[in-house]
Each structure stands twice: as structure tokens, then as C-alpha cells.
Design a protein around this motif. Structure first.
Motif, mmCIF file in Angstrom:
data_model
loop_
_atom_site.group_PDB
_atom_site.id
_atom_site.type_symbol
_atom_site.label_atom_id
_atom_site.label_comp_id
_atom_site.label_asym_id
_atom_site.label_seq_id
_atom_site.Cartn_x
_atom_site.Cartn_y
_atom_site.Cartn_z
ATOM 1 N N GLU A 80 0.827 -1.209 0.000
ATOM 2 C CA GLU A 80 0.000 0.000 0.000
ATOM 3 C C GLU A 80 0.860 1.257 0.000
ATOM 4 O OE1 GLU A 80 -4.286 -1.254 1.769
ATOM 5 O OE2 GLU A 80 -2.834 -0.591 3.265
ATOM 6 N N GLU A 104 -9.602 7.407 -3.501
ATOM 7 C CA GLU A 104 -8.605 6.625 -4.244
ATOM 8 C C GLU A 104 -7.543 6.191 -3.262
ATOM 9 O OE1 GLU A 104 -8.034 10.140 -6.282
ATOM 10 O OE2 GLU A 104 -6.081 10.597 -5.431
ATOM 11 N N ASP A 105 -6.756 5.168 -3.605
ATOM 12 C CA ASP A 105 -5.696 4.802 -2.687
ATOM 13 C C ASP A 105 -4.542 5.786 -2.838
ATOM 14 O OD1 ASP A 105 -3.114 3.377 -3.731
ATOM 15 O OD2 ASP A 105 -4.718 2.616 -5.014
ATOM 16 N N THR A 106 -3.703 5.875 -1.791
ATOM 17 C CA THR A 106 -2.687 6.929 -1.734
ATOM 18 C C THR A 106 -1.763 6.919 -2.955
ATOM 19 O OG1 THR A 106 -2.740 6.619 0.653
ATOM 20 C CG2 THR A 106 -0.959 7.982 -0.205
ATOM 21 N N PHE A 107 -1.423 5.735 -3.434
ATOM 22 C CA PHE A 107 -0.500 5.663 -4.570
ATOM 23 C C PHE A 107 -1.209 5.199 -5.847
ATOM 24 C CE2 PHE A 107 2.088 5.676 -0.814
ATOM 25 C CZ PHE A 107 3.080 6.573 -1.160
ATOM 26 N N ALA A 108 -2.423 5.645 -6.040
ATOM 27 C CA ALA A 108 -3.157 5.334 -7.272
ATOM 28 C C ALA A 108 -2.408 5.933 -8.459
ATOM 29 C CB ALA A 108 -4.565 5.907 -7.188
ATOM 30 N N ILE A 139 -5.004 13.669 0.548
ATOM 31 C CA ILE A 139 -4.311 12.419 0.222
ATOM 32 C C ILE A 139 -2.989 12.314 0.998
ATOM 33 C CG2 ILE A 139 -2.948 11.371 -1.650
ATOM 34 C CD1 ILE A 139 -5.782 10.549 -1.847
ATOM 35 N N ARG A 167 -3.717 11.597 4.698
ATOM 36 C CA ARG A 167 -4.075 10.202 4.897
ATOM 37 C C ARG A 167 -2.838 9.307 4.832
ATOM 38 N NH1 ARG A 167 -5.622 6.919 0.261
ATOM 39 N NH2 ARG A 167 -7.723 6.218 0.655
ATOM 40 N N GLY A 168 -1.973 9.571 3.853
ATOM 41 C CA GLY A 168 -0.746 8.784 3.729
ATOM 42 C C GLY A 168 0.143 8.915 4.956
ATOM 43 N N GLN A 185 2.175 5.585 5.390
ATOM 44 C CA GLN A 185 2.486 5.065 4.051
ATOM 45 C C GLN A 185 3.532 5.901 3.333
ATOM 46 O OE1 GLN A 185 -1.429 5.362 2.408
ATOM 47 N NE2 GLN A 185 -1.944 3.226 2.821
ATOM 48 N N TRP A 240 7.732 10.073 -5.918
ATOM 49 C CA TRP A 240 6.745 9.533 -6.851
ATOM 50 C C TRP A 240 5.388 10.207 -6.642
ATOM 51 C CZ3 TRP A 240 1.994 7.290 -7.094
ATOM 52 C CH2 TRP A 240 1.650 6.666 -8.308
ATOM 53 N N LEU A 241 5.035 10.346 -5.348
ATOM 54 C CA LEU A 241 3.744 10.940 -5.012
ATOM 55 C C LEU A 241 3.650 12.372 -5.541
ATOM 56 C CD1 LEU A 241 1.204 10.076 -3.326
ATOM 57 C CD2 LEU A 241 2.159 11.433 -1.478
ATOM 58 N N ARG A 259 3.196 12.310 -9.237
ATOM 59 C CA ARG A 259 1.837 11.888 -9.566
ATOM 60 C C ARG A 259 0.867 13.061 -9.390
ATOM 61 N NH1 ARG A 259 -1.780 8.625 -6.593
ATOM 62 N NH2 ARG A 259 -1.663 10.370 -5.119
#
Lengths: 446, 446
Positions: free
Chosen positions: A42, A269-273, B334, B337-338, B343, B351-352, B355
Motif C-alpha cells: 500500500e 482513491e488509494d494513496t498511490f493510485a 491524500i 491520509r498517507g 504510508q 513519486w507521489l 503523480r
């Protein structure tokens, strides 16, 4: 079964940058618990996630899949073969297999079921008929059940014959010959009772089993309020179908909290979508906001002449709008929480509205004095100061109406107020903010 | 121990309006479970809450108090006599008594402790030394412990001698003569093993007990990841202090979710808090927003001359600012939450960020076309359309920097990014929104 080992996690996440060999990664993965691996997945961008998952042994794949959020689970499941998947889910509990299978395309699900033994297939098809968000979606069939006329001695022997009791077995269920649920007896009661005692006499009084069609959030509330570890699940005929255990309920609670938190910002959405999915999940919200922003602009547009004459009104007008937006969001948040927890109903909503009004008036007076003072200090215009203060109080009062009634109305219309509420209430306060400030200015400054 | 009875709840909540006699209310309360009563109290305005609580029998007051949120609990506790309180908490579990007592004024706590038996007092004083938000704050001392060289037969006899096992007893703990924690054995294992088997051989391998100083949120994560019902708690010498059970962990999870949900809007109060307390809890946030709104105004103020010449810029400028605010809040949500779920770390933040940038550029292009089109349709000015589109893209890109870096920086500064994050990021996007739109207009339209 240990706490997350931060070193393992970091090693896996750094795998790409440190250029570990695939074998080295495999070895680290072998030393990790399935929940640690799930957490690492995740916390990984999609490419790396795929790589890590491909390095797992099939024997642990099922356990890892069940620990993942739905979106990531589906992603990974779509990448493995039918053979591997049916092998991976073989050892899982019923509700876990069902969770994984029910999101597959019809065709694929059938293929995977056909690879299973008749016994497994029947069991799983039984679970697939219940919607994901009901008690049925959390159902496990690994129950121990006994008859009311059995003695503690018989039951103790029966329990001893099981090599392993199912996980989280804190009670056994008492059923009639026709499988009707009659009650439950805690394991601890069986241990501490005379061996000649009849099970019938040990049944805990006043326990209501869960109906299979019950909403999963209600199940969670029930578990929380009554401090349950497990609960029987029955159908509408009163027959015992299985049980729900606290570990699955905790997952429902966490997922629900996650959705509530993200929902207010229009994110899901998931954190690393991957970027495409993330963009898609957010663009609706942004478009809605664009639409409402234009509505706010229309209300400014009415006052072009006024703005043309007194340009510094344009400098100050966003303050009134933005303060109303924050106050409305605060009220909305309290009302949403009250609705979610089932605390708000017709007998207390009136009190709540009055309280919010009182809060807004008190804070409105404090803040309008502050705004008026700063404005005077800046523009040296006492009339302007009074106008912006009045506009602020008007907008804070409008924020109460928006914050309380918008979620109630949305709920009546069967819309989720947690998702659309904040865009609607800030539109109201933007419009009222611009109208009141520029309107008052038009009346009194020109 | 049944589901909330909606009729009871409604009857209690309607009590005032229906003018039930106090005796009638008392009778309804008698038929309700303590968790139902707690829910009714949490759903009642302060006056009614006081009334309902005053009608409860002392024997149930303790149970009801433990089910309440901290704020309401403290309110009600402050209204009952020392005698009544020490009577009410007598039968509670250690962590529950400690929860109630530790928030009392020093003086009052001492008085209440002095009314207790020496045994109770010692036990409670032992619990009071641990901070509320650690494993110690969740600690219960009602553990069953055995020695490693005992046989299943001896242990079974020992268990049978207990009249009642402590609630949620799914395992017993194995300790040395000096009370060192050696491991744990599930009750189910004891039931299914040969009676001659030594306890030593039944210990579950690879279980780490919880250290008493561990953060309560980490305890919750541990329970969730490993599907625990209970866990041993040890001190730094490895001595068994007691255990934590899942019901208390569920409360930690729910409380945490509630705080996260409310925190984003700068609210922290119970749903039916009195107006004074609610106003106080929210005014800080509103004042912060006032301050940042004036900062945004300053950035508009730079362009007074431009606005003076082209008044419709004032009509359109809030659109750019507001879109940036929504996009920044989405990114912030986001990232928060991470961070909360652990996470995000140094290996994936890059990467995040990329994105988020990709998402903003994609959505920026879509939305800027939309904005440009609507603007052209409205004002028939192609240059203006291009400018607002460019300003929107610039602001959406700035929203990524704000949404990703503001929470990371706030965390470095030991501020809770969930609480102050959203005010800071929207200030950034307001300022950038006004500067870019009005700046571009000054360059190209005048």
C-alpha cells in the motif's frame, strides 16, 4: 505476528533505489508477516507494487490480498492467473474469499470457482449472494454449534476433538435440530461450569443475533456498543448462518473512517493510485466547484458599476466570502458527524440549530469588530468598516442555515451529504458574502 | 446487550416535549442498556443530559460514564458528589476508572481515592501513572497468568476455580516466578490439548508483548494488523503489568477517526456542546482564516489600478482562487491520509509529488479549456479567456506544491498538519490565484 518492522519495510520500499537483487527482496519478504507486506504494497507506487507482489510465494498471496484495500486488491488480482488465484484463496476464510471474488468479472469468477472442490464451491457460492456492505458480506461459516440438551461434559469432549478452534472463538452457538438459533454460550462459561450442567442453562440472556441483511455499519455500531468479539448471524427464518468476528468489524470501521475523511474533499482513491485514476477521481469535484464558482461570479457581476466606482471593494470582498465558507464548513462538519453517529433527530435538531446560530452570532460579533478595525486601519473609512462588519455578520448567519439545512436536505434527497455538502454550503456563503457586501456598499457608499 | 432500541431512544429524547413524568423516564431508563443510555446522553442538549443522568441509578452510572466521550464524561462527573462517584466507579475495569479520575482536579481525585479500600486505591494509583495516550492508559490488570511448568490439567482446574473469567479472555499469560512475561497460550489451545501437556510447549511462537509506554495509536495498528483480541503489556524490565483488550482499542480507533474528521475543519467539540464552548473551539480557526484572508486581499490590492481599468477582472478572479483551493485541499487530504497511515516516506514521496503534478496538469488542461470557453462565451474576449486559462493552470500547479510540502513542513515543525494544513494551503492558492490572474491581466490586457 509482531509489530511492523520498520527496517524491513524501508528495505522493501528502497528496493528499487538500492538495486537489491530479486533474490534479496524475496528473502526480505519471506521474513515479513503478511500484514507487513500488505502495508509495504500500500506504500508503493504501482510499478514497484506489481514487482513486490510477483515475488511473493503463492502460499502467502491470499493472506496478503485480504489485508489490502479493495482498489489495490482488485488491481493485483487482475494480474495473476486463474490457477494461481484459486490456489491463493483456498485457505482463506469465507468472507475473505468472497471479498476477492465478488469484484471479478462474471466470466472469470466462474472459471475460478470451477477449479475448486465441490465443497469449497458450494460454500463460496453461498457467501456470494450477500451484498458486500451487509452482515452477509462479513459472514464466516466456521461456527461451533451445539444442542441445548447437551451437557458441559459432552461439549468439552466435542471441543477437545477439534484440533484447532476457529480463530476468535469466544463463544459457541446453541441451535435446534432444524438449525434454528437458540442462543450462545461463552467458552469461558463452559470452562468454569460443572460438567453435568446442561448447555440450555448456560445460555447468555438477552442476546440478539445479527440479521444477515443488516447494514455493515450497523453491525459495527452493535459490536462497539456491546463490546462483542463475535456474534451469530441468522436469516429471516431464524436459522444460524454463521458468525461475524471483531477483526472484520475493525476493518469496516477503518474503511468507513477513511471514506469519511477523504469524502469531504471529494477524493476516493488509494494513496498511490496511478495518475489517470487519481485525475479521474478528482475532476468531478473540481468541475462542480467550477460551476459553483461561476455562480458566485454572477453575483459579483451584478455590481460591476459599484466596483467600477469603488475599486477597493474588490480587494475586500473575498474576505467576507471566505469567512462564511469556513464557518459553514465548521457547522457542516458537526452536523455530518452527528448524522453519521445517529445523534441527530427531530427532537434535538432545533436545539442544534439554535446553538449554531448563537455560536455564529457570538463569533460574528468578535470577528466583525476585528475586521472592522483592520479595515479602518487600512482604508481610513468608517462607513466601509461598518459595512464589511455587517456583511460578515450576515454571512456568518447564512452559514448556519447552509451548514445545518444543506446536509439534511441532501439526505432527504438520498444524496450523501458528506460528499456534496461542502461544495453546496460554500456556494451559498460565497453568493451571500458577495451579495451582502457589495449590496450594502451600493446602498450606502454610492 | 441488544441493538439500540430506537423507540426507547426516541422516548427519552422526546421526554421533555412529551412531558413524561420523571418516574416514566426512570422506567424507560431501567429497560435500557448502558450503551443505549450513553448514546441518548450524547444525543441530548446539556440541560436534558443533566436531567437524564440525574435519574440514573448509581449502580449503572459507572458503566454509562465509561461509554461516553471524554468531554461529556467530565461534564457529568463534575456534577455528582464524591461519594456517588466513588460508588459508581467501584465495579469498573482499571483503565475505565483511571480514564474518569485522571481528568479530575488533584484535590478531588485524592478525596475520592481516600474513600476507597486500600486494595482498590493501590490498584488505581498504579494505573494513574501512565499517560492517557499510551498503552498504559488502556491497561487492565485482570489477567490470568500461569507458570511454564504447569500442566494443562492444573491450568484447567485453576480456570474452573474462577467463578467468572475476565471479559474478553482469549488467552492466558505465562510468567516466571519473578513475574517476567514468558509468552501466552490461547484458551482454545488449552481446551484442545492433552491434559498431561506442559504449558511451556503450548506457547504461541513469535508474539511480541506491548511495552507500556507505547503510543495508543501504534497499539491500535498492532491489534488491527495482527487481528488481536487481547495482548500482554510489559514494563521495560519485561515484567507483565496486565493486558489490553480489543474493546478499548476500538474506542481508540473511533476517537482518532472522529478527531481526524473534525480536525480538518478546525472543530473539536461534542455534537451538543453548549454554545459558549462551541464558539470558543471554533473562533481560533476563524481568526486564522481572517488573517490569511487579509493576506490574500493584500495581493489583490497590488492591482488596484488594473482593476480600476478592467472591472470584470474582479468578477472572474475568485474563480481562479477557489479552484486552486479545492485542488490543494484534495492533494492535502491524500498526503494527510498517507502520513496518518504511515504510508509516506522518503522513498515514495518523490513519486507521489510527480503523480500529483501529473494529476494537476491533466485536470488543469481539462478545466482551463472549460473555463476559457465559458469566459469567452460570457465576455467575448479571447485574450481574457487565454489569460484565465493560464492563471488556472499556474494555480493548480501551485496547489500541488502547497498540498504536498505544507503538511510535510508542518510535521517537521511538530505542528499537526491535519489541523493547520488546510488554512495554510488555501492561503497559498488564494495568493497565487489572485497574483497570477491579475498579474497576467496587467501584462497583457492593459
Amino acid at each position: 505476528m509482531s509489530l511492523i518492522d520498520q527496517d524491513n519495510l524501508q528495505a522493501i520500499l528502497d528496493a528499487n533505489s538500492k538495486e537489491l537483487s530479486l533474490n534479496q527482496i524475496k528473502n526480505i519478504l519471506k521474513s515479513m508477516h503478511s500484514s507487513e507486506i500488505a502495508h509495504a504494497l500500500e506504500s508503493s507506487p504501482p510499478e514497484q507494487r506489481k514487482l513486490i507482489f510477483s515475488l511473493l510465494e503463492t502460499s502467502i498471496e491470499g493472506d496478503v490480498l485480504t489485508e489490502l484495500g479493495e482498489e489495490i486488491q482488485q488491481d493485483l488480482v487482475s494480474k495473476i492467473s486463474n490457477e494461481e488465484l484459486s490456489e491463493a484463496v483456498k485457505e482463506l476464510e469465507l468472507d475473505e474469499v468472497v471479498d476477492i471474488l465478488q469484484n471479478l468479472p462474471e466470466e472469470r469468477m466462474k472459471k475460478i470457482l470451477s477449479k475448486m472442490s465441490l465443497r469449497d464451491r458450494t460454500r463460496i457460492e453461498g457467501g456470494l449472494i450477500y451484498p458486500d456492505d451487509t452482515a452477509g458480506g462479513l459472514l464466516n461459516t466456521d461456527v461451533l454449534s451445539v444442542r441445548p440438551n447437551h451437557t458441559v461434559e459432552v461439549v468439552t469432549r466435542y471441543l477437545r476433538e477439534q484440533k484447532d478452534l476457529p480463530e476468535n472463538t469466544d463463544k459457541i452457538f446453541v441451535v435446534s435440530k432444524k438449525d434454528k438459533y437458540l442462543g450462545e454460550v461463552p467458552i469461558s462459561k463452559i470452562i468454569t461450569s460443572e460438567i453435568s450442567e446442561k448447555i440450555d442453562n448456560l445460555i447468555t440472556p438477552n442476546i440478539d443475533p445479527i440479521l444477515v441483511t443488516e447494514n455493515d455499519k450497523d453491525v459495527a455500531t452493535n459490536f462497539e456498543r456491546n463490546n462483542l468479539i463475535s456474534s451469530a448471524v441468522i436469516n429471516s427464518n431464524g436459522e444460524l448462518l454463521g458468525r461475524i468476528t471483531i477483526d472484520d468489524v475493525v476493518d469496516v470501521i477503518l474503511e468507513d473512517a477513511d471514506q469519511n475523511f477523504l469524502g469531504m474533499a471529494g477524493v476516493a482513491e488509494d494513496t498511490f493510485a496511478p495518475p489517470g485514476r487519481a485525475a479521474k477521481s478528482r475532476v468531478f469535484w473540481l468541475s462542480m466547484n467550477l460551476f459553483t464558482a461561476f455562480i458566485a461570479s454572477l453575483s459579483i457581476n451584478i455590481f460591476q458599476e459599484t466596483l467600477d466606482k469603488i475599486v477597493y471593494l474588490a480587494v475586500l470582498m473575498p474576505i467576507v466570502a471566505s469567512m462564511g465558507g469556513v464557518a459553514a464548513t465548521q457547522t457542516l462538519t458537526i452536523v455530518l458527524r452527528g448524522l453519521t453517529l445517529g445523534q441527530i433527530n427531530r427532537s434535538n435538531i432545533r436545539w442544534l440549530f439554535k446553538r449554531e446560530l448563537a455560536v455564529s452570532i457570538v463569533n460574528g460579533i468578535v470577528l466583525s469588530l476585528l475586521v472592522g478595525f483592520i479595515t479602518y486601519f487600512w482604508f481610513q473609512n468608517i462607513m466601509l468598516s461598518i459595512l464589511i462588519s455587517c456583511a460578515l455578520i450576515i454571512n456568518l448567519i447564512s452559514s448556519v442555515f447552509a451548514g445545518v439545512f444543506v446536509p439534511l436536505i441532501l439526505r432527504k434527497l438520498n444524496q450523501d451529504p458528506a460528499i456534496s455538502g461542502s461544495v453546496v454550503v460554500t456556494t451559498v456563503t460565497d453568493v451571500v458574502g458577495f451579495l451582502s457586501f457589495l449590496g450594502l456598499a451600493t446602498l450606502f457608499l454610492i
